[in-house]
Design an enzyme around this catalytic site. Structure first.
Site, PDB file in Angstrom:
ATOM      1  N   ASN A 282       0.912  -1.145  -0.050  1.00  0.00           N
ATOM      2  CA  ASN A 282       0.100   0.140  -0.167  1.00  0.00           C
ATOM      3  C   ASN A 282       0.905   1.252  -0.107  1.00  0.00           C
ATOM      4  O   ASN A 282       0.809   2.178   0.983  1.00  0.00           O
ATOM      5  CB  ASN A 282      -0.768   0.020   1.154  1.00  0.00           C
ATOM      6  CG  ASN A 282      -2.275   0.691   0.880  1.00  0.00           C
ATOM      7  OD1 ASN A 282      -2.210   1.632  -0.112  1.00  0.00           O
ATOM      8  ND2 ASN A 282      -3.223   0.640   1.767  1.00  0.00           N
TER       9      ASN A 282
ATOM     10  N   HIS B 131      -8.530   3.488   8.488  1.00  0.00           N
ATOM     11  CA  HIS B 131      -9.017   2.152   7.841  1.00  0.00           C
ATOM     12  C   HIS B 131     -10.555   1.828   8.005  1.00  0.00           C
ATOM     13  O   HIS B 131     -11.193   1.312   7.426  1.00  0.00           O
ATOM     14  CB  HIS B 131      -8.143   0.788   8.197  1.00  0.00           C
ATOM     15  CG  HIS B 131      -6.976   0.853   7.533  1.00  0.00           C
ATOM     16  ND1 HIS B 131      -5.914   1.477   7.645  1.00  0.00           N
ATOM     17  CD2 HIS B 131      -7.034   0.009   6.350  1.00  0.00           C
ATOM     18  CE1 HIS B 131      -5.066   0.953   6.611  1.00  0.00           C
ATOM     19  NE2 HIS B 131      -5.554   0.039   6.010  1.00  0.00           N
TER      20      HIS B 131
END
Length: 488
Positions: A328, A359
């Site tokens: 990521n 998140h």
């Protein structure tokens, strides 16, 4: 299961028959089909709406309208949240002073994202872990906050059309990745190739200067990677579910070393899902002509400007840092820009906390990122205190690499289990079955192998003339995103 999930999908039901035939949730089918449509559209966009053939206004309008269409097809009226979040923060950019505007945008964008995540998880469908409307909002939040900080640092204010195009273009509306506003505008205006020609240290022959480099080979390579990743995920994931590692019978009858091996295999089977989604998103941007990053030394073009992972570096990572540097990537860069480099106190903990909030609101996320803080500090202690003793010979370095690879893979798997299980109960049950052993080891390493704070290490370097002349290594949390290698 497919029928139950399909009934909760707020997007288009046009593909319902396909969903039933292949026995996959409708929202996931909509997502994959829309991404494939975006891939074909990206080819058309690069060839027929090239900057030499049309205006930047048309490119912005087409990219934005197609993005809204894909969002509506996948998420229905929930896609309006994208506009609300973008509209609120754009108003702040206009009416708030430059001095504090970036802070207000950060709070509002992240707060609105968190509000939507809370309603989705605790009001509507706790535990549905598939395509959902907060996924695109996570990327939009990154773009909004990145742009706000860039404006605060002296960049110009974009027009409303440029702003919406940046946030909601069809290439990145569903799966990102996030990117710099300046890079996106250079792509739309057609100046990205010229700028990279000037920056590149590779060969710049006449052909390269006259023609735009073709992304064809890189797009094909990334699509092949997508196909392999999807095949591995569909064939292996269901045979090695992570949930089995917390079953009472499995814990009672399986030797501990086999539990460790199973955990590694189950996490290895989980990652191809992310490889598929992120690599396909990268291929879509490349097919549209976005992502060019100069030339290699042999003169071949690099298309890794916004790549989100390097698969081989992930699977063969020999440190916690190396794994995070290649996983990521664009999110790591965002966290570094908006948090780590600007936080005056304990930036590592602050960065992990921001990552957890961004998140979502599943408790497992917070357990994962709390454990990640301990892992990062312990790994830093090992690197600073142990690694120098293994640099004397090639054999010792190989031994160190093998041991740290195994340790890194176990540590990553141990850390990420709550991220997959989501809930507190199952996550703590897993940690109890391991007797919290890795948590304890991390604390012991931090106590007995201390590392000086960052500002003291910087002060030592600045006071040492020899250190100033020697090339310095990047800080431990810096993302290894010089991107001089092609993405896997």
């Amino acid at each position: 299961m497919a029928t139950e999930t399909a009934s909760s999908c707020t997007g288009s039901s046009l593909l319902q028959p396909i969903s039933e035939i292949i026995n996959l949730p409708l929202d996931q089918v909509n997502f994959v089909v829309c991404q494939l449509f975006a891939l074909l559209t990206a080819l058309w966009f690069r060839l027929y709406l090239h900057p030499s053939k049309t205006s930047t206004f048309v490119r912005h309008v087409v990219a934005t309208l197609l993005g809204f269409y894909l969002a509506l097809f996948c998420f229905g009226w929930y896609a309006l949240h994208f506009l609300v979040q973008s509209g609120l923060t754009y108003s702040i950019m206009i009416f708030a002073g430059v001095e504090h505007m970036h802070k207000y945008c950060f709070v509002v964008a992240l707060g609105y994202l968190t509000f939507c995540q809370i309603t989705r998880v605790y009001v509507f469908d706790y535990g549905m872990y598939s395509a959902d409307f907060t996924g695109p909002m996570m990327v939009i939040t990154q773009k909004i906050t990145s742009l706000a900080f860039e404006i605060h640092d002296g960049k110009r204010m974009p027009s409303l059309l440029e702003y919406l195009s940046y946030n909601c273009n069809f290439m990145g509306i569903l799966a990102g990745p996030t990117c710099s506003y300046n890079d996106y505008i250079a792509f739309i205006e057609g100046t990205a190739y010229r700028l990279k020609h000037l920056e590149s240290n590779g060969k710049e022959n006449g052909k390269c200067k006259q023609l735009d480099p073709s992304p064809k080979k890189d797009v094909i390579h990334k699509l092949c990677t997508c196909a392999v990743s999807l095949l591995v995920y569909l064939s292996v994931f269901r045979t090695c579910p992570v949930e089995r590692s917390i079953e009472d019978g499995f814990i009672a009858t399986t030797p501990f070393h086999l539990q460790v091996a199973y955990l590694y295999l189950s996490m290895l089977a989980t990652r191809p899902k992310y490889y598929f989604v992120w690599t396909l998103a990268d291929a879509i941007n490349n097919a549209a002509g976005f992502g060019f990053n100069g030339y290699n030394k042999d003169g071949t073009p690099r298309w890794d400007l916004i790549s989100n992972l390097r698969i081989l570096d992930i699977e063969f990572a020999t440190s916690f840092k190396m794994f995070l540097d290649n996983w990521n990537i664009q999110t790591a860069l965002w966290l570094k820009r908006v948090c780590y480099e600007r936080c005056p106190y304990n930036p590592t903990a602050a960065t992990f906390l921001l990552s957890a909030i961004w998140h979502g609101v599943y408790p497992g996320y917070y357990l994962t990122f709390f454990t990640g803080i301990l892992m990062t500090m312990a790994a830093r202690a090992i690197r600073h205190n142990v690694r120098p003793h293994f640099l004397g010979s090639a054999a010792l370095e190989l031994l160190y690499d093998v041991v740290t690879w195994a340790g890194t893979q176990i540590a990553i798997c141990y850390t990420v289990v709550p991220f997959v299980l989501l809930a507190v109960g199952p996550s703590l049950k897993f940690y109890r079955s391991w007797y919290f052993c890795i948590h304890i080891v991390c604390v012991l390493l931090m106590v007995f192998l201390p590392v000086k704070p960052r500002h003291l290490r910087a002060k030592e370097v600045s006071s040492d003339p020899a250190a100033l002349q020697a090339p310095s290594s990047p800080p431990d949390t810096e993302s290894n995103c010089s991107q001089k290698r092609k993405a896997s």
